[in-house]
Design a protein around this motif. Structure first.
Motif, PDB file in Angstrom:
ATOM      1  N   MET A 190       0.849  -1.177   0.000  1.00  0.00           N
ATOM      2  CA  MET A 190       0.000   0.000   0.000  1.00  0.00           C
ATOM      3  C   MET A 190       0.894   1.239   0.000  1.00  0.00           C
ATOM      4  SD  MET A 190      -3.189   0.954   2.471  1.00  0.00           S
ATOM      5  CE  MET A 190      -4.201  -0.394   1.932  1.00  0.00           C
ATOM      6  N   SER A 191       0.481   2.241  -0.712  1.00  0.00           N
ATOM      7  CA  SER A 191       1.304   3.437  -0.848  1.00  0.00           C
ATOM      8  C   SER A 191       1.099   4.390   0.336  1.00  0.00           C
ATOM      9  CB  SER A 191       0.965   4.150  -2.142  1.00  0.00           C
ATOM     10  OG  SER A 191      -0.295   4.747  -2.040  1.00  0.00           O
ATOM     11  N   TRP A 192       2.081   5.277   0.491  1.00  0.00           N
ATOM     12  CA  TRP A 192       2.035   6.240   1.587  1.00  0.00           C
ATOM     13  C   TRP A 192       0.892   7.224   1.448  1.00  0.00           C
ATOM     14  CZ3 TRP A 192       4.185   5.430   5.982  1.00  0.00           C
ATOM     15  CH2 TRP A 192       5.317   4.637   6.060  1.00  0.00           C
ATOM     16  N   SER A 193       0.535   7.580   0.229  1.00  0.00           N
ATOM     17  CA  SER A 193      -0.542   8.552   0.063  1.00  0.00           C
ATOM     18  C   SER A 193      -1.882   7.992   0.544  1.00  0.00           C
ATOM     19  CB  SER A 193      -0.638   9.009  -1.390  1.00  0.00           C
ATOM     20  OG  SER A 193      -0.964   7.930  -2.231  1.00  0.00           O
ATOM     21  N   ILE A 194      -2.115   6.713   0.315  1.00  0.00           N
ATOM     22  CA  ILE A 194      -3.362   6.099   0.785  1.00  0.00           C
ATOM     23  C   ILE A 194      -3.363   5.989   2.308  1.00  0.00           C
ATOM     24  CG2 ILE A 194      -4.766   3.999   0.712  1.00  0.00           C
ATOM     25  CD1 ILE A 194      -4.886   5.672  -1.844  1.00  0.00           C
ATOM     26  N   ILE A 195      -2.232   5.618   2.882  1.00  0.00           N
ATOM     27  CA  ILE A 195      -2.137   5.522   4.346  1.00  0.00           C
ATOM     28  C   ILE A 195      -2.334   6.904   4.976  1.00  0.00           C
ATOM     29  CG2 ILE A 195      -0.568   5.014   6.267  1.00  0.00           C
ATOM     30  CD1 ILE A 195       0.618   2.793   4.436  1.00  0.00           C
ATOM     31  N   LEU A 196      -1.667   7.919   4.434  1.00  0.00           N
ATOM     32  CA  LEU A 196      -1.841   9.278   4.954  1.00  0.00           C
ATOM     33  C   LEU A 196      -3.277   9.771   4.748  1.00  0.00           C
ATOM     34  CD1 LEU A 196       1.507  10.945   3.861  1.00  0.00           C
ATOM     35  CD2 LEU A 196       0.815  10.262   6.163  1.00  0.00           C
ATOM     36  N   GLY A 197      -3.883   9.386   3.635  1.00  0.00           N
ATOM     37  CA  GLY A 197      -5.286   9.736   3.390  1.00  0.00           C
ATOM     38  C   GLY A 197      -6.210   9.127   4.427  1.00  0.00           C
ATOM     39  N   ALA A 198      -5.937   7.874   4.796  1.00  0.00           N
ATOM     40  CA  ALA A 198      -6.754   7.228   5.830  1.00  0.00           C
ATOM     41  C   ALA A 198      -6.599   7.937   7.172  1.00  0.00           C
ATOM     42  CB  ALA A 198      -6.374   5.756   5.947  1.00  0.00           C
ATOM     43  N   PHE A 199      -5.364   8.320   7.517  1.00  0.00           N
ATOM     44  CA  PHE A 199      -5.156   9.075   8.752  1.00  0.00           C
ATOM     45  C   PHE A 199      -5.822  10.446   8.693  1.00  0.00           C
ATOM     46  CE2 PHE A 199      -1.433   6.232   9.644  1.00  0.00           C
ATOM     47  CZ  PHE A 199      -1.938   5.721  10.817  1.00  0.00           C
ATOM     48  N   TRP A 200      -5.811  11.068   7.518  1.00  0.00           N
ATOM     49  CA  TRP A 200      -6.468  12.366   7.355  1.00  0.00           C
ATOM     50  C   TRP A 200      -7.972  12.227   7.604  1.00  0.00           C
ATOM     51  CZ3 TRP A 200     -10.256  14.676   4.513  1.00  0.00           C
ATOM     52  CH2 TRP A 200     -10.250  16.063   4.472  1.00  0.00           C
ATOM     53  N   VAL A 201      -8.561  11.173   7.078  1.00  0.00           N
ATOM     54  CA  VAL A 201     -10.002  10.942   7.271  1.00  0.00           C
ATOM     55  C   VAL A 201     -10.303  10.711   8.751  1.00  0.00           C
ATOM     56  CG1 VAL A 201     -11.878   9.316   6.799  1.00  0.00           C
ATOM     57  CG2 VAL A 201     -10.440  10.126   4.937  1.00  0.00           C
TER      58      VAL A 201
END
Length: 84
Positions: free
Chosen positions: A1-12
């Motif tokens: 999984m990419s960092w942008s998706i992980i950071l997006g999940a944390f942002w949500v």
């Protein structure tokens, strides 16, 4: 999984927590999330393509529609309409 998706999940998750705060305590973290979102959306679009980027943009606009309306009206110097 990419960092942008992980950071997006944390942002949500962070935006969900901010939404649960009392209104007077939402401003500072809400502005931080509002500023961070375009960077994150661009990162998602760059890594995964246009469609995921547009979906992220749609989710962002949906979640922040009232602050974005306010900023748009302030930027275009329109009269403030009463809240519905």
């Amino acid at each position: 999984m990419s960092w942008s998706i992980i950071l997006g999940a944390f942002w949500v998750l962070a935006s969900t927590v901010v939404a649960m705060l009392p209104m007077r305590r939402q401003y500072v973290p809400g502005v931080a999330l509002l500023i961070l979102a375009p960077v994150l959306i661009f990162s998602i679009g760059y890594e995964h393509g246009v469609l995921p980027g547009l979906l992220a943009l749609g989710a962002f606009v949906s979640m922040f529609r009232n602050p974005l309306r306010y900023l748009w009206r302030k930027a275009t110097r329109r009269e403030q309409e009463p809240a519905e």
